[in-house]
Scaffold this motif. Structure first.
Motif, mmCIF file in Angstrom:
data_model
loop_
_atom_site.group_PDB
_atom_site.id
_atom_site.type_symbol
_atom_site.label_atom_id
_atom_site.label_comp_id
_atom_site.label_asym_id
_atom_site.label_seq_id
_atom_site.Cartn_x
_atom_site.Cartn_y
_atom_site.Cartn_z
ATOM 1 N N SER A 1 0.821 -1.210 0.000
ATOM 2 C CA SER A 1 0.000 0.000 0.000
ATOM 3 C C SER A 1 0.857 1.264 0.000
ATOM 4 O O SER A 1 0.362 2.344 -0.329
ATOM 5 N N VAL A 2 2.149 1.153 0.341
ATOM 6 C CA VAL A 2 3.015 2.332 0.259
ATOM 7 C C VAL A 2 3.231 2.740 -1.194
ATOM 8 O O VAL A 2 3.708 3.848 -1.459
ATOM 9 N N GLY A 3 2.880 1.875 -2.131
ATOM 10 C CA GLY A 3 2.958 2.216 -3.536
ATOM 11 C C GLY A 3 1.701 2.887 -4.059
ATOM 12 O O GLY A 3 1.638 3.259 -5.233
ATOM 13 N N SER A 4 0.703 3.047 -3.207
ATOM 14 C CA SER A 4 -0.547 3.706 -3.604
ATOM 15 C C SER A 4 -0.365 5.219 -3.566
ATOM 16 O O SER A 4 -0.160 5.805 -2.498
ATOM 17 N N LEU A 5 -0.474 5.865 -4.718
ATOM 18 C CA LEU A 5 -0.364 7.321 -4.760
ATOM 19 C C LEU A 5 -1.506 7.968 -3.991
ATOM 20 O O LEU A 5 -1.324 8.995 -3.327
ATOM 21 N N THR A 6 -2.683 7.359 -4.064
ATOM 22 C CA THR A 6 -3.839 7.911 -3.351
ATOM 23 C C THR A 6 -3.597 7.942 -1.851
ATOM 24 O O THR A 6 -3.851 8.951 -1.179
ATOM 25 N N ARG A 7 -3.082 6.853 -1.315
ATOM 26 C CA ARG A 7 -2.878 6.787 0.128
ATOM 27 C C ARG A 7 -1.699 7.636 0.596
ATOM 28 O O ARG A 7 -1.658 8.072 1.735
ATOM 29 N N GLN A 8 -0.757 7.884 -0.302
ATOM 30 C CA GLN A 8 0.390 8.715 0.079
ATOM 31 C C GLN A 8 0.118 10.200 -0.059
ATOM 32 O O GLN A 8 0.852 11.016 0.498
ATOM 33 N N ALA A 9 -0.929 10.565 -0.796
ATOM 34 C CA ALA A 9 -1.131 11.964 -1.166
ATOM 35 C C ALA A 9 -1.763 12.811 -0.080
ATOM 36 O O ALA A 9 -1.734 14.042 -0.162
ATOM 37 N N GLY A 10 -2.334 12.201 0.962
ATOM 38 C CA GLY A 10 -2.989 12.971 2.009
ATOM 39 C C GLY A 10 -1.984 13.655 2.919
ATOM 40 O O GLY A 10 -0.770 13.445 2.812
ATOM 41 N N PRO A 11 -2.490 14.480 3.858
ATOM 42 C CA PRO A 11 -1.603 15.111 4.839
ATOM 43 C C PRO A 11 -0.817 14.063 5.610
ATOM 44 O O PRO A 11 -1.312 12.966 5.860
ATOM 45 N N ALA A 12 0.409 14.379 5.974
ATOM 46 C CA ALA A 12 1.281 13.417 6.649
ATOM 47 C C ALA A 12 0.623 12.831 7.886
ATOM 48 O O ALA A 12 0.807 11.658 8.214
ATOM 49 N N SER A 13 -0.173 13.636 8.607
ATOM 50 C CA SER A 13 -0.814 13.154 9.826
ATOM 51 C C SER A 13 -1.922 12.153 9.553
ATOM 52 O O SER A 13 -2.378 11.460 10.456
ATOM 53 N N GLU A 14 -2.379 12.076 8.282
ATOM 54 C CA GLU A 14 -3.503 11.215 7.941
ATOM 55 C C GLU A 14 -3.085 9.973 7.167
ATOM 56 O O GLU A 14 -3.868 9.039 7.029
ATOM 57 N N THR A 15 -1.879 9.940 6.633
ATOM 58 C CA THR A 15 -1.456 8.792 5.848
ATOM 59 C C THR A 15 -1.156 7.613 6.757
ATOM 60 O O THR A 15 -0.735 7.779 7.895
ATOM 61 N N THR A 16 -1.400 6.435 6.230
ATOM 62 C CA THR A 16 -1.190 5.213 7.013
ATOM 63 C C THR A 16 -0.232 4.265 6.308
ATOM 64 O O THR A 16 -0.208 3.072 6.592
ATOM 65 N N THR A 17 0.551 4.803 5.395
ATOM 66 C CA THR A 17 1.412 3.939 4.604
ATOM 67 C C THR A 17 2.800 3.778 5.198
ATOM 68 O O THR A 17 3.664 3.155 4.587
ATOM 69 N N GLY A 18 3.048 4.313 6.370
ATOM 70 C CA GLY A 18 4.329 4.096 7.006
ATOM 71 C C GLY A 18 5.287 5.248 6.797
ATOM 72 O O GLY A 18 4.919 6.313 6.301
ATOM 73 N N PRO A 19 6.560 5.072 7.173
ATOM 74 C CA PRO A 19 7.543 6.159 7.105
ATOM 75 C C PRO A 19 7.900 6.502 5.663
ATOM 76 O O PRO A 19 7.649 5.732 4.735
ATOM 77 N N VAL A 20 8.474 7.698 5.501
ATOM 78 C CA VAL A 20 8.951 8.110 4.183
ATOM 79 C C VAL A 20 9.983 7.106 3.695
ATOM 80 O O VAL A 20 10.914 6.748 4.417
ATOM 81 N N ALA A 21 9.812 6.632 2.468
ATOM 82 C CA ALA A 21 10.713 5.608 1.917
ATOM 83 C C ALA A 21 10.875 5.861 0.429
ATOM 84 O O ALA A 21 10.205 5.251 -0.400
ATOM 85 N N VAL A 22 11.774 6.786 0.087
ATOM 86 C CA VAL A 22 11.867 7.279 -1.287
ATOM 87 C C VAL A 22 12.407 6.232 -2.259
ATOM 88 O O VAL A 22 12.219 6.356 -3.472
ATOM 89 N N ALA A 23 13.052 5.198 -1.767
ATOM 90 C CA ALA A 23 13.477 4.106 -2.648
ATOM 91 C C ALA A 23 12.399 3.026 -2.720
ATOM 92 O O ALA A 23 11.960 2.637 -3.800
ATOM 93 N N TYR A 24 11.952 2.569 -1.571
ATOM 94 C CA TYR A 24 11.039 1.419 -1.517
ATOM 95 C C TYR A 24 9.638 1.748 -2.021
ATOM 96 O O TYR A 24 9.100 1.047 -2.892
ATOM 97 N N ALA A 25 9.009 2.805 -1.488
ATOM 98 C CA ALA A 25 7.623 3.097 -1.840
ATOM 99 C C ALA A 25 7.439 3.343 -3.345
ATOM 100 O O ALA A 25 6.584 2.716 -3.981
ATOM 101 N N PRO A 26 8.230 4.234 -3.971
ATOM 102 C CA PRO A 26 8.056 4.428 -5.407
ATOM 103 C C PRO A 26 8.370 3.183 -6.233
ATOM 104 O O PRO A 26 7.860 3.029 -7.350
ATOM 105 N N SER A 27 9.219 2.282 -5.695
ATOM 106 C CA SER A 27 9.484 1.048 -6.449
ATOM 107 C C SER A 27 8.213 0.218 -6.588
ATOM 108 O O SER A 27 8.009 -0.464 -7.599
ATOM 109 N N LYS A 28 7.344 0.271 -5.583
ATOM 110 C CA LYS A 28 6.086 -0.467 -5.654
ATOM 111 C C LYS A 28 5.082 0.229 -6.574
ATOM 112 O O LYS A 28 4.297 -0.424 -7.266
#
Length: 247
Positions: free
Chosen positions: A147-174
């Motif tokens: 789910s960290v690869g979901s643009l929809t789930r990552q696009a909300g305010p940082a306080s509202e996202t549930t996709t985990g910590p910032v992961a500029v290598a891992y998340a975009p790879s998904k």
């Protein structure tokens, strides 16, 4: 060997020596499937095979480094000689690149390494196994996404996202992997091959320092369901236990 396994479903799970991959192999094996345990480490692969066989699973080892062309070609040749076909490919092998991964400070080589395994490795293995999948009556491909690869789930305010910590290598790879999957869906639309992405949830594995809240067994459930889809099932979907994951 080929004749005696003609009616047995054959699966290959990459990165199957531990964690979610091992549980996917175990779950398919419990259904009576013959499962190829893909892993690059010889010792860990043999240990996983021993555990699976102790559980009554018909498992066989497949030396496989998804980042190496020669290794992947040899794996396809091994399965071709052993069985002559492949019914299910589960692209599970992946790396995170370590933490933290702030975009302003990440080493570009970390991003490159993660994409090489999580995206290009999937392309490499999928292309090598496609000729074997075409010999199956009900071929399925499952890509382990997140789910960290979901643009929809990552696009909300940082306080509202549930996709985990910032992961500029891992998340975009998904995200990249999901986009690549849709290209395969388009190309293979006139075949029997169903291709879907599975999100296991936040599973306690060594990739996250065992901080997850779900067991590997729970994390394997969606992948097993997608691997065993009936004819006419969905293709090109992104799923978790609760249903579809937004892109």
């Amino acid at each position: 060997m080929i004749d005696c396994m003609r009616r047995t479903k054959i699966a290959l799970v990459t990165g199957a020596n531990k964690g979610i991959g091992y549980e996917i192999a175990l779950g398919l094996g419990e259904l009576g499937w013959s499962v190829g345990v893909g892993a690059r480490d010889d010792v860990r692969r043999e240990e996983a095979l021993a555990r699976l066989r102790d559980e009554g699973v018909d498992a066989f080892g497949v030396p496989l480094d998804v980042t190496d062309d020669v290794s992947v070609a040899a794996a396809a040749d091994l399965i071709g000689r052993r069985v002559g076909r492949l019914d299910v490919l589960v692209n599970n092998a992946g790396i995170t690149g370590g933490w933290p991964q702030q975009p302003s400070s990440v080493d570009p080589e970390v991003v490159r390494a993660v994409v090489e395994t999580n995206v290009i490795g999937v392309i490499r293995v999928t292309n090598a196994m496609l000729p074997l999948l075409r010999h199956s009556e009900a071929p399925r491909i499952v890509n382990m996404s997140s789910s960290v690869g979901s643009l929809t789930r990552q696009a909300g305010p940082a306080s509202e996202t549930t996709t985990g910590p910032v992961a500029v290598a891992y998340a975009p790879s998904k995200t990249f992997l999901n986009a690549v999957m849709l290209q395969y869906v388009q190309e293979l639309a006139d075949t029997k091959i169903l291709i879907n992405a599975a999100c296991p949830g936040f599973v306690a594995t060594d990739l996250n320092g065992f901080r997850g809240v779900r067991s590997p067994r729970e994390g394997a459930a969606t992948a097993i369901r997608l691997a065993t889809l009936p004819d006419g099932g969905p293709s090109g979907g992104f799923f978790e236990d609760a249903g579809e994951v937004p892109w």
